[in-house]
Motif scaffolding. Structure first.
Motif, short mmCIF file in Angstrom:
data_model
loop_
_atom_site.label_atom_id
_atom_site.label_comp_id
_atom_site.label_asym_id
_atom_site.label_seq_id
_atom_site.Cartn_x
_atom_site.Cartn_y
_atom_site.Cartn_z
N GLU A 252 0.76 -1.09 0.01
CA GLU A 252 0.10 0.05 0.11
C GLU A 252 0.98 1.22 0.07
OE1 GLU A 252 -2.37 -0.94 3.51
OE2 GLU A 252 -4.20 -1.44 2.15
N ALA A 253 2.09 1.16 0.39
CA ALA A 253 2.94 2.26 0.38
C ALA A 253 3.81 2.39 -0.79
CB ALA A 253 4.00 2.25 1.48
N GLY A 254 3.37 1.51 -1.77
CA GLY A 254 4.14 1.69 -3.15
C GLY A 254 5.22 0.80 -3.25
N TYR A 255 5.65 -0.10 -2.43
CA TYR A 255 6.66 -1.08 -2.55
C TYR A 255 6.53 -2.31 -3.39
CZ TYR A 255 9.39 2.59 0.32
OH TYR A 255 10.00 3.58 0.43
N GLU A 256 7.36 -2.97 -3.88
CA GLU A 256 7.04 -4.17 -4.48
C GLU A 256 7.15 -5.44 -3.81
OE1 GLU A 256 9.37 -4.13 -8.05
OE2 GLU A 256 8.36 -2.60 -9.12
N SER A 257 7.72 -5.20 -2.65
CA SER A 257 8.10 -6.37 -1.54
C SER A 257 8.16 -6.04 -0.26
CB SER A 257 9.26 -7.33 -2.11
OG SER A 257 10.37 -6.28 -2.13
N HIS A 258 8.07 -7.01 0.58
CA HIS A 258 8.28 -6.65 1.98
C HIS A 258 9.86 -6.49 2.05
CE1 HIS A 258 9.53 -8.15 6.00
NE2 HIS A 258 8.16 -8.14 6.43
#
Length: 283
Positions: A252-258
């Motif tokens: 949700e913050a725009g990152y592709e992965s953990h």
């Protein structure tokens, strides 16, 4: 200390410290305290005080807005504002705010700029102690020593990562406003604002991409990419404190992965998001 409760139905409210000048005039010590509890999403209109102020949220994430920037702070940080600085507030979740007002003369050797400071366990207890005192009660030696120690604790270096510089340039301010204000219900930017590239914004402003980057850097002191990353990370803190799964927060913050989100969060705040969420970022 007075405690006020803002109405949950209000979208924006005036400052609740209307009687502060009279309160300070009657106070026998140079530090007074006020408490206010706010519902999620509520905003406090822009206002200013003749004294210096420490804004501290004992619960929730508080956003402080001033002309020079915005500060998004969890419960182990407080925002120090110089006297006379216009500022407004926004609640990222339900927030319990404890404010200290320091006479400008007593604050002469305290931070000379608006900044974030760390609220150590000791400072937190000192704030709570001062908050319990009746405003007009005659102080004894103990109260005077507590205030002296509190002022000493405020003399600490600012914490930079929680500050989001705000441009004076109207065009760049419009870009920052779109990135920071186009929030969904959980405080995350909408897809359009979150995914727009520097080239997209340059096209909207009818300028070349290199020109856009130059203007943005001059206006904020940060590159477009770094500013947007910091805004995303600051926006994600409330979800972590609420116990949301990190992978969901990351997406949700725009990152592709953990892993990408965790690396960026650690670099920005000095701890992994798992540690931040697990302890609620409380002392």
């Amino acid at each position: 200390m007075r405690t006020t409760h803002a109405p949950a139905s209000a979208a924006a409210v005036p400052c609740s410290h209307a009687g502060l000048p009279e309160l300070q005039a009657a106070a026998p010590l140079p530090v007074t305290g006020v408490a206010a509890d706010y519902p999620a999403g509520l905003e406090v209109e822009e206002h200013s005080h003749e004294c210096c102020q420490l804004l501290y949220a004992v619960q929730g994430v508080l956003e402080v807005r001033a002309g020079s920037g915005r500060w998004v702070v969890p419960p182990t940080r407080g925002v120090w504002l110089r006297s006379g600085v216009p500022h407004g507030l926004r609640m990222r979740g339900a927030v319990q705010v404890r404010s200290l007002f320091v006479d400008a003369q007593a604050a002469a050797d305290l931070p000379g700029t608006d900044c974030v400071i760390e609220v150590s366990p000791l400072l937190r207890e000192l704030i709570s102690e001062v908050a319990r005192w009746p405003a007009s009660a005659p102080p004894g030696r103990r109260e005077s020593m507590v205030v002296e120690l509190l002022l000493q604790e405020l003399r600490q270096p600012p914490v930079v990562p929680f500050h989001l510089p705000w441009p004076q340039d109207a065009r760049m301010a419009a870009v920052c406003h779109a990135l920071a204000e186009a929030d969904g219900a959980d405080g995350f930017a909408t897809a359009a604002a979150a995914t727009a590239t520097a080239a997209d914004w340059a096209a909207r402003l009818a300028m070349g991409e290199k020109t856009f980057h130059r203007h943005f850097l001059q206006a904020t002191g940060m590159s477009f990419g770094r500013w947007r990353q910091r805004a995303r990370l600051l926006s994600s803190m409330q979800a972590l404190l609420a116990g949301r799964p990190i992978v969901q927060v990351a997406l949700e913050a725009g990152y592709e992965s953990h892993s990408a989100y965790s690396l960026a969060f650690r670099r920005q705040f000095g701890m992994p998001p798992s540690a931040f969420g697990a302890r609620g970022d409380r002392p």
